[in-house]
Design a protein around this motif. Structure first.
Motif, PDB file in Angstrom:
ATOM      1  N   ARG A  24       0.831  -1.211   0.000  1.00  0.00           N
ATOM      2  CA  ARG A  24       0.000   0.000   0.000  1.00  0.00           C
ATOM      3  C   ARG A  24       0.866   1.263   0.000  1.00  0.00           C
ATOM      4  O   ARG A  24       0.558   2.236  -0.687  1.00  0.00           O
ATOM      5  CB  ARG A  24      -0.938   0.016   1.212  1.00  0.00           C
ATOM      6  CG  ARG A  24      -2.243  -0.698   0.943  1.00  0.00           C
ATOM      7  CD  ARG A  24      -3.252  -0.409   2.042  1.00  0.00           C
ATOM      8  NE  ARG A  24      -3.731  -1.676   2.550  1.00  0.00           N
ATOM      9  CZ  ARG A  24      -3.442  -2.196   3.723  1.00  0.00           C
ATOM     10  NH1 ARG A  24      -2.716  -1.554   4.586  1.00  0.00           N
ATOM     11  NH2 ARG A  24      -3.902  -3.372   4.075  1.00  0.00           N
ATOM     12  N   GLU A  25       1.932   1.235   0.779  1.00  0.00           N
ATOM     13  CA  GLU A  25       2.842   2.376   0.818  1.00  0.00           C
ATOM     14  C   GLU A  25       3.480   2.610  -0.550  1.00  0.00           C
ATOM     15  O   GLU A  25       3.609   3.749  -1.003  1.00  0.00           O
ATOM     16  CB  GLU A  25       3.923   2.153   1.876  1.00  0.00           C
ATOM     17  CG  GLU A  25       3.404   2.168   3.297  1.00  0.00           C
ATOM     18  CD  GLU A  25       4.421   1.666   4.314  1.00  0.00           C
ATOM     19  OE1 GLU A  25       5.564   1.337   3.928  1.00  0.00           O
ATOM     20  OE2 GLU A  25       4.067   1.601   5.507  1.00  0.00           O
ATOM     21  N   LEU A  26       3.845   1.529  -1.209  1.00  0.00           N
ATOM     22  CA  LEU A  26       4.433   1.661  -2.544  1.00  0.00           C
ATOM     23  C   LEU A  26       3.402   2.165  -3.551  1.00  0.00           C
ATOM     24  O   LEU A  26       3.738   2.914  -4.473  1.00  0.00           O
ATOM     25  CB  LEU A  26       5.029   0.334  -3.008  1.00  0.00           C
ATOM     26  CG  LEU A  26       6.281  -0.127  -2.272  1.00  0.00           C
ATOM     27  CD1 LEU A  26       6.724  -1.491  -2.790  1.00  0.00           C
ATOM     28  CD2 LEU A  26       7.410   0.876  -2.394  1.00  0.00           C
ATOM     29  N   GLU A  27       2.139   1.765  -3.384  1.00  0.00           N
ATOM     30  CA  GLU A  27       1.082   2.254  -4.264  1.00  0.00           C
ATOM     31  C   GLU A  27       0.903   3.765  -4.102  1.00  0.00           C
ATOM     32  O   GLU A  27       0.675   4.481  -5.087  1.00  0.00           O
ATOM     33  CB  GLU A  27      -0.225   1.517  -3.994  1.00  0.00           C
ATOM     34  CG  GLU A  27      -0.204   0.091  -4.508  1.00  0.00           C
ATOM     35  CD  GLU A  27      -1.363  -0.760  -4.020  1.00  0.00           C
ATOM     36  OE1 GLU A  27      -2.113  -0.319  -3.123  1.00  0.00           O
ATOM     37  OE2 GLU A  27      -1.514  -1.879  -4.543  1.00  0.00           O
ATOM     38  N   GLU A  28       1.011   4.251  -2.869  1.00  0.00           N
ATOM     39  CA  GLU A  28       0.940   5.694  -2.634  1.00  0.00           C
ATOM     40  C   GLU A  28       2.119   6.404  -3.294  1.00  0.00           C
ATOM     41  O   GLU A  28       1.957   7.465  -3.904  1.00  0.00           O
ATOM     42  CB  GLU A  28       0.914   5.989  -1.138  1.00  0.00           C
ATOM     43  CG  GLU A  28      -0.363   5.573  -0.453  1.00  0.00           C
ATOM     44  CD  GLU A  28      -0.304   5.727   1.062  1.00  0.00           C
ATOM     45  OE1 GLU A  28       0.675   6.297   1.592  1.00  0.00           O
ATOM     46  OE2 GLU A  28      -1.243   5.242   1.722  1.00  0.00           O
ATOM     47  N   GLN A  29       3.281   5.796  -3.180  1.00  0.00           N
ATOM     48  CA  GLN A  29       4.476   6.356  -3.818  1.00  0.00           C
ATOM     49  C   GLN A  29       4.308   6.370  -5.336  1.00  0.00           C
ATOM     50  O   GLN A  29       4.695   7.321  -6.005  1.00  0.00           O
ATOM     51  CB  GLN A  29       5.701   5.539  -3.423  1.00  0.00           C
ATOM     52  CG  GLN A  29       7.007   6.069  -3.956  1.00  0.00           C
ATOM     53  CD  GLN A  29       8.195   5.221  -3.522  1.00  0.00           C
ATOM     54  OE1 GLN A  29       8.108   4.406  -2.613  1.00  0.00           O
ATOM     55  NE2 GLN A  29       9.311   5.419  -4.197  1.00  0.00           N
ATOM     56  N   LEU A  30       3.699   5.311  -5.861  1.00  0.00           N
ATOM     57  CA  LEU A  30       3.463   5.206  -7.300  1.00  0.00           C
ATOM     58  C   LEU A  30       2.581   6.354  -7.786  1.00  0.00           C
ATOM     59  O   LEU A  30       2.828   6.935  -8.850  1.00  0.00           O
ATOM     60  CB  LEU A  30       2.809   3.857  -7.619  1.00  0.00           C
ATOM     61  CG  LEU A  30       2.426   3.569  -9.059  1.00  0.00           C
ATOM     62  CD1 LEU A  30       3.670   3.478  -9.931  1.00  0.00           C
ATOM     63  CD2 LEU A  30       1.626   2.284  -9.141  1.00  0.00           C
ATOM     64  N   ASP A  31       1.554   6.689  -7.012  1.00  0.00           N
ATOM     65  CA  ASP A  31       0.650   7.775  -7.393  1.00  0.00           C
ATOM     66  C   ASP A  31       1.367   9.119  -7.498  1.00  0.00           C
ATOM     67  O   ASP A  31       0.967   9.972  -8.288  1.00  0.00           O
ATOM     68  CB  ASP A  31      -0.500   7.891  -6.387  1.00  0.00           C
ATOM     69  CG  ASP A  31      -1.457   6.711  -6.455  1.00  0.00           C
ATOM     70  OD1 ASP A  31      -1.477   6.032  -7.505  1.00  0.00           O
ATOM     71  OD2 ASP A  31      -2.184   6.481  -5.472  1.00  0.00           O
ATOM     72  N   MET A  32       2.403   9.310  -6.714  1.00  0.00           N
ATOM     73  CA  MET A  32       3.124  10.586  -6.700  1.00  0.00           C
ATOM     74  C   MET A  32       4.316  10.608  -7.660  1.00  0.00           C
ATOM     75  O   MET A  32       4.866  11.666  -7.943  1.00  0.00           O
ATOM     76  CB  MET A  32       3.609  10.900  -5.283  1.00  0.00           C
ATOM     77  CG  MET A  32       2.474  11.094  -4.302  1.00  0.00           C
ATOM     78  SD  MET A  32       3.045  11.529  -2.653  1.00  0.00           S
ATOM     79  CE  MET A  32       3.885  10.032  -2.148  1.00  0.00           C
ATOM     80  N   GLU A  33       4.692   9.462  -8.159  1.00  0.00           N
ATOM     81  CA  GLU A  33       5.889   9.349  -9.001  1.00  0.00           C
ATOM     82  C   GLU A  33       5.639   9.932 -10.395  1.00  0.00           C
ATOM     83  O   GLU A  33       4.561   9.776 -10.955  1.00  0.00           O
ATOM     84  CB  GLU A  33       6.308   7.885  -9.100  1.00  0.00           C
ATOM     85  CG  GLU A  33       7.609   7.648  -9.789  1.00  0.00           C
ATOM     86  CD  GLU A  33       8.756   8.405  -9.157  1.00  0.00           C
ATOM     87  OE1 GLU A  33       9.427   9.152  -9.893  1.00  0.00           O
ATOM     88  OE2 GLU A  33       8.988   8.265  -7.946  1.00  0.00           O
ATOM     89  N   THR A  34       6.637  10.588 -10.945  1.00  0.00           N
ATOM     90  CA  THR A  34       6.522  11.155 -12.291  1.00  0.00           C
ATOM     91  C   THR A  34       7.339  10.385 -13.322  1.00  0.00           C
ATOM     92  O   THR A  34       7.005  10.383 -14.503  1.00  0.00           O
ATOM     93  CB  THR A  34       6.976  12.637 -12.291  1.00  0.00           C
ATOM     94  OG1 THR A  34       8.319  12.713 -11.805  1.00  0.00           O
ATOM     95  CG2 THR A  34       6.060  13.481 -11.425  1.00  0.00           C
ATOM     96  N   SER A  35       8.383   9.717 -12.887  1.00  0.00           N
ATOM     97  CA  SER A  35       9.249   8.972 -13.809  1.00  0.00           C
ATOM     98  C   SER A  35       8.582   7.658 -14.222  1.00  0.00           C
ATOM     99  O   SER A  35       8.199   6.852 -13.375  1.00  0.00           O
ATOM    100  CB  SER A  35      10.590   8.680 -13.138  1.00  0.00           C
ATOM    101  OG  SER A  35      11.311   7.725 -13.886  1.00  0.00           O
ATOM    102  N   GLU A  36       8.456   7.461 -15.519  1.00  0.00           N
ATOM    103  CA  GLU A  36       7.841   6.224 -16.018  1.00  0.00           C
ATOM    104  C   GLU A  36       8.692   4.995 -15.687  1.00  0.00           C
ATOM    105  O   GLU A  36       8.159   3.919 -15.434  1.00  0.00           O
ATOM    106  CB  GLU A  36       7.597   6.309 -17.533  1.00  0.00           C
ATOM    107  CG  GLU A  36       6.486   7.263 -17.907  1.00  0.00           C
ATOM    108  CD  GLU A  36       5.147   6.911 -17.271  1.00  0.00           C
ATOM    109  OE1 GLU A  36       4.787   5.722 -17.225  1.00  0.00           O
ATOM    110  OE2 GLU A  36       4.449   7.843 -16.814  1.00  0.00           O
ATOM    111  N   THR A  37       9.986   5.156 -15.671  1.00  0.00           N
ATOM    112  CA  THR A  37      10.877   4.041 -15.330  1.00  0.00           C
ATOM    113  C   THR A  37      10.668   3.611 -13.885  1.00  0.00           C
ATOM    114  O   THR A  37      10.552   2.416 -13.599  1.00  0.00           O
ATOM    115  CB  THR A  37      12.350   4.435 -15.554  1.00  0.00           C
ATOM    116  OG1 THR A  37      12.527   4.842 -16.910  1.00  0.00           O
ATOM    117  CG2 THR A  37      13.276   3.280 -15.244  1.00  0.00           C
TER     118      THR A  37
END
Length: 73
Positions: A24-37
């Motif tokens: 879940r924490e990584l999913e939250e991080q994913l939502d904020m991430e801008t880099s496609e890689t």
């Protein structure tokens, strides 16, 4: 310290909850991430963690009910 099979199963379920929380924490991080890689790598980690959670839950449930008698119906 000697553990019963049921206690071991409970540990598996507790570990499943911890891994699920981390996913879940990584999913939250994913939502904020801008880099496609980075998004691609996070999705891979999250998917792997979901598989691990399923395996931990399955194994935990099997261990907890290892000595249950089957239904005779």
């Amino acid at each position: 310290m000697s553990r019963t099979i049921e206690q071991l199963g409970e540990e598996y379920l507790a570990n499943a909850a911890e891994v699920e929380q981390r996913a879940r924490e990584l999913e939250e991080q994913l939502d904020m991430e801008t880099s496609e890689t980075v998004k691609y790598k996070l999705r891979g980690r999250i998917n792997t963690m979901h598989s691990i959670v399923c395996q931990l839950r399955y194994t935990g449930a099997k261990l907890i009910h290892y000595y249950d008698k089957p239904d005779s119906s």
